[in-house]
Design a protein around this motif. Structure first.
Motif, PDB file in Angstrom:
ATOM      1  N   LEU A  82       0.827  -1.203   0.000  1.00 38.97           N
ATOM      2  CA  LEU A  82       0.000   0.000   0.000  1.00 38.97           C
ATOM      3  C   LEU A  82       0.866   1.260   0.000  1.00 38.97           C
ATOM      4  CD1 LEU A  82      -2.829  -1.004   2.514  1.00 38.97           C
ATOM      5  CD2 LEU A  82      -3.014  -0.766   0.029  1.00 38.97           C
ATOM      6  N   ALA A  83       1.942   1.229   0.790  1.00 43.37           N
ATOM      7  CA  ALA A  83       2.838   2.389   0.823  1.00 43.37           C
ATOM      8  C   ALA A  83       3.500   2.591  -0.538  1.00 43.37           C
ATOM      9  CB  ALA A  83       3.901   2.191   1.904  1.00 43.37           C
ATOM     10  N   MET A  84       3.902   1.515  -1.186  1.00 47.31           N
ATOM     11  CA  MET A  84       4.509   1.634  -2.510  1.00 47.31           C
ATOM     12  C   MET A  84       3.492   2.149  -3.527  1.00 47.31           C
ATOM     13  SD  MET A  84       6.762  -1.105  -4.705  1.00 47.31           S
ATOM     14  CE  MET A  84       5.448  -2.341  -4.806  1.00 47.31           C
ATOM     15  N   GLY A  85       2.248   1.673  -3.447  1.00 48.98           N
ATOM     16  CA  GLY A  85       1.221   2.169  -4.346  1.00 48.98           C
ATOM     17  C   GLY A  85       0.980   3.660  -4.168  1.00 48.98           C
ATOM     18  N   ALA A  86       0.934   4.109  -2.907  1.00 49.12           N
ATOM     19  CA  ALA A  86       0.749   5.536  -2.647  1.00 49.12           C
ATOM     20  C   ALA A  86       1.916   6.344  -3.188  1.00 49.12           C
ATOM     21  CB  ALA A  86       0.582   5.772  -1.148  1.00 49.12           C
ATOM     22  N   TYR A  87       3.126   5.807  -3.046  1.00 46.60           N
ATOM     23  CA  TYR A  87       4.317   6.489  -3.568  1.00 46.60           C
ATOM     24  C   TYR A  87       4.239   6.609  -5.086  1.00 46.60           C
ATOM     25  CZ  TYR A  87       9.239   7.301  -4.702  1.00 46.60           C
ATOM     26  OH  TYR A  87      10.409   7.814  -5.206  1.00 46.60           O
ATOM     27  N   ILE A  88       3.912   5.508  -5.763  1.00 43.88           N
ATOM     28  CA  ILE A  88       3.856   5.513  -7.221  1.00 43.88           C
ATOM     29  C   ILE A  88       2.833   6.524  -7.719  1.00 43.88           C
ATOM     30  CG2 ILE A  88       3.215   4.134  -9.244  1.00 43.88           C
ATOM     31  CD1 ILE A  88       4.407   1.698  -7.809  1.00 43.88           C
ATOM     32  N   VAL A  89       1.651   6.521  -7.117  1.00 42.99           N
ATOM     33  CA  VAL A  89       0.605   7.458  -7.537  1.00 42.99           C
ATOM     34  C   VAL A  89       1.040   8.901  -7.307  1.00 42.99           C
ATOM     35  CG1 VAL A  89      -1.733   8.267  -7.028  1.00 42.99           C
ATOM     36  CG2 VAL A  89      -1.283   5.816  -7.208  1.00 42.99           C
ATOM     37  N   THR A  90       1.636   9.159  -6.155  1.00 42.47           N
ATOM     38  CA  THR A  90       2.012  10.534  -5.803  1.00 42.47           C
ATOM     39  C   THR A  90       3.103  11.072  -6.717  1.00 42.47           C
ATOM     40  OG1 THR A  90       1.421  10.149  -3.491  1.00 42.47           O
ATOM     41  CG2 THR A  90       2.857  12.029  -3.960  1.00 42.47           C
ATOM     42  N   VAL A  91       4.196  10.325  -6.868  1.00 48.21           N
ATOM     43  CA  VAL A  91       5.311  10.845  -7.667  1.00 48.21           C
ATOM     44  C   VAL A  91       4.947  10.923  -9.141  1.00 48.21           C
ATOM     45  CG1 VAL A  91       7.051  10.043  -6.024  1.00 48.21           C
ATOM     46  CG2 VAL A  91       6.409   8.581  -7.940  1.00 48.21           C
ATOM     47  N   THR A  92       4.111   9.989  -9.612  1.00 44.41           N
ATOM     48  CA  THR A  92       3.668  10.062 -11.006  1.00 44.41           C
ATOM     49  C   THR A  92       2.824  11.303 -11.237  1.00 44.41           C
ATOM     50  OG1 THR A  92       3.682   7.639 -11.204  1.00 44.41           O
ATOM     51  CG2 THR A  92       2.415   8.866 -12.840  1.00 44.41           C
ATOM     52  N   HIS A  93       1.952  11.609 -10.296  1.00 40.54           N
ATOM     53  CA  HIS A  93       1.112  12.805 -10.402  1.00 40.54           C
ATOM     54  C   HIS A  93       1.964  14.077 -10.389  1.00 40.54           C
ATOM     55  CE1 HIS A  93      -2.321  15.474  -9.861  1.00 40.54           C
ATOM     56  NE2 HIS A  93      -1.726  15.988  -8.797  1.00 40.54           N
ATOM     57  N   VAL A  94       2.927  14.137  -9.478  1.00 43.23           N
ATOM     58  CA  VAL A  94       3.787  15.327  -9.399  1.00 43.23           C
ATOM     59  C   VAL A  94       4.617  15.459 -10.671  1.00 43.23           C
ATOM     60  CG1 VAL A  94       5.698  16.404  -8.151  1.00 43.23           C
ATOM     61  CG2 VAL A  94       3.857  15.271  -6.887  1.00 43.23           C
ATOM     62  N   TRP A  95       5.137  14.351 -11.180  1.00 43.38           N
ATOM     63  CA  TRP A  95       5.927  14.398 -12.413  1.00 43.38           C
ATOM     64  C   TRP A  95       5.086  14.905 -13.581  1.00 43.38           C
ATOM     65  CZ3 TRP A  95       5.557  11.894 -17.161  1.00 43.38           C
ATOM     66  CH2 TRP A  95       6.668  12.008 -17.993  1.00 43.38           C
ATOM     67  N   LEU A  96       3.846  14.423 -13.691  1.00 41.58           N
ATOM     68  CA  LEU A  96       2.972  14.876 -14.771  1.00 41.58           C
ATOM     69  C   LEU A  96       2.704  16.374 -14.675  1.00 41.58           C
ATOM     70  CD1 LEU A  96       0.375  11.954 -14.982  1.00 41.58           C
ATOM     71  CD2 LEU A  96       2.092  12.568 -16.687  1.00 41.58           C
ATOM     72  N   ARG A  97       2.476  16.865 -13.466  1.00 44.44           N
ATOM     73  CA  ARG A  97       2.240  18.306 -13.287  1.00 44.44           C
ATOM     74  C   ARG A  97       3.467  19.113 -13.703  1.00 44.44           C
ATOM     75  NH1 ARG A  97      -2.011  20.116 -10.174  1.00 44.44           N
ATOM     76  NH2 ARG A  97      -0.751  21.892  -9.494  1.00 44.44           N
ATOM     77  N   GLN A  98       4.653  18.618 -13.351  1.00 47.13           N
ATOM     78  CA  GLN A  98       5.869  19.321 -13.747  1.00 47.13           C
ATOM     79  C   GLN A  98       6.027  19.329 -15.266  1.00 47.13           C
ATOM     80  OE1 GLN A  98       9.215  17.642 -11.688  1.00 47.13           O
ATOM     81  NE2 GLN A  98       8.709  18.628  -9.744  1.00 47.13           N
ATOM     82  N   GLU A  99       5.691  18.214 -15.927  1.00 43.47           N
ATOM     83  CA  GLU A  99       5.800  18.162 -17.370  1.00 43.47           C
ATOM     84  C   GLU A  99       4.773  19.054 -18.051  1.00 43.47           C
ATOM     85  OE1 GLU A  99       8.149  16.719 -19.169  1.00 43.47           O
ATOM     86  OE2 GLU A  99       9.119  16.226 -17.288  1.00 43.47           O
TER      87      GLU A  99
END
Length: 399
Positions: free
Chosen positions: A325-342
């Motif tokens: 669950l912690a890894m899933g939350a990490y993946i979702v969070t960093v992917t979302h932040v990366w998309l916003r930066q792009e």
């Protein structure tokens, strides 16, 4: 374990590694182990790629002071030498991914065949003992290669891979408690001590920066992976097969996050890009030292969370579920932040198009926020997974 012997091993490993840094720095140019700036690598000056070699020499010297190594530790050091050589050749000649994976697989199978150590059980999960038998051999190959490449991918800013190694070693000691595997602990101690001189030089506390190189990241990931496997497969230690995941949680989290995003984009999971957590933090405006401190704290926090859950839940199933669950939350969070930066960087794209196509078009490259942040703090970021962030290197008169 006798503390005087442990102190001696650490002292010899650290001093030998420091001496090796001085010598190898002078030999870097003749050996061709130099990182040259180019369009992708925007650092200043040629930087020696000898940190990993120095660490390995220190580990070997420290190990020589401990004359009670068993067959497993001896085999581990011998096969580690092969991987260090492979990494040095990759630093020199830029080997293909296929060649690296083939040699890594052969070396891992050699350890399994000669020592009989591999992942044969996952422990009791939700009341059921998960015994893998010989099917654990391919899982062992995947696990070791995965952690080797995870540390290679995390080697993206000064001191990050080496610091995460020290966090992992501390976490292993925290989880394992008293253990009869004194040889493995001595090997970890030698690795930690030998890494200190490299970190001092790499972080710019002395003149003339050096990089870890693929030789170093392979060595760190390889020794940690086999140590975790060895310690989790005997009942005499408190380090369960699930608890080992928390000891290397951040590299594992980030590797899965990056590979997931790359595959969503239709790219190879091994294709280098600037989507790692350290790139994201730099893109958010954090300086390299602040990014390093934040990631060390995050890695340590994950290890402490894992230790708390392991000590209170007393259930490998609960422990594994929490990790996933912690890894899933990490993946979702960093992917979302990366998309916003792009989206901010490539304003002409929608978030959906960014997720599928960004970085794949032939349009002129826009300035990267991480590079702007790095330049503002006197550092420059390279555009690959083995990149480093650092202060402008002093041009050496030995070139």
């Amino acid at each position: 374990m006798h503390e005087p012997r442990l102190v001696l091993v650490c002292l010899v490993a650290a001093c030998t590694s420091a001496l090796a840094v001085v010598v190898l720095r002078r030999l870097a140019v003749p050996l061709g182990l130099v990182d040259h700036p180019d369009q992708r690598k925007q650092h200043v000056g040629d930087v020696p790629l000898v940190g990993g070699l120095a660490i390995f020499i220190g580990v070997v010297a420290g190990a020589a002071c401990y004359d009670k190594f068993q067959g497993f530790e001896q085999t581990l050091l011998g096969t580690a030498a092969v991987l260090v050589l492979l990494g040095a050749l990759d630093d020199r000649f830029d080997l293909s991914v296929r060649d690296r994976l083939l040699i890594q697989t052969i070396v891992i199978l050699m350890v399994v065949a000669s020592t009989g150590v591999y992942i044969h059980t996952l422990g009791s999960i939700f009341g059921h003992e998960v015994i893998l038998g010989w099917s654990g051999v391919p899982l062992t190959v995947v696990a070791v290669i995965g952690l080797v490449n995870a540390f290679n991918m995390m080697d993206g800013i000064d001191g990050l891979a080496g610091s995460l190694e020290l966090v992992s070693i501390a976490a292993i000691i925290l989880f394992a408690g008293p253990t009869p595997l004194h040889g493995v602990i001595m090997l970890l101690a030698a690795l930690a001590a030998a890494s200190v001189p490299y970190l001092v030089v790499n972080l710019g506390f002395t003149g003339g920066k050096i990089f870890l190189g693929d030789a170093g990241s392979m060595l760190i990931g390889y020794l940690l992976a086999w140590t975790l496997i060895r310690m989790s497969q005997i009942p005499q230690t408190q380090l369960s097969p699930v608890s080992v995941l928390w000891c290397v949680a951040l590299p594992v989290f980030d590797t899965f996050a990056v590979m997931y995003r790359r595959m969503r984009q239709g790219k190879s999971p091994f294709k280098p890009d600037r989507g790692h957590i350290h790139h994201i933090l730099l893109g958010a405006g954090c300086g390299p030292r602040a990014t390093l401190a934040a990631l060390i704290a995050f890695a340590a926090g994950l290890a402490l969370i894992g230790a708390f859950i392991s000590s209170t839940a007393h259930s490998a199933g609960t422990n594994l579920t929490t990790f996933v669950l912690a890894m899933g939350a990490y993946i979702v969070t960093v992917t979302h932040v990366w998309l916003r930066q792009e989206v901010r960087q490539h304003g002409m794209f929608t978030p959906q198009r960014v997720g599928a196509n960004v970085l794949s078009s032939g349009a002129p490259r826009q300035p990267d926020p991480g590079e702007i942040a790095g330049q503002r703090h006197g550092f420059v970021v390279e555009a690959n997974d083995e990149a480093e962030v650092y202060r402008p290197a002093r041009r050496s008169s030995r070139r």
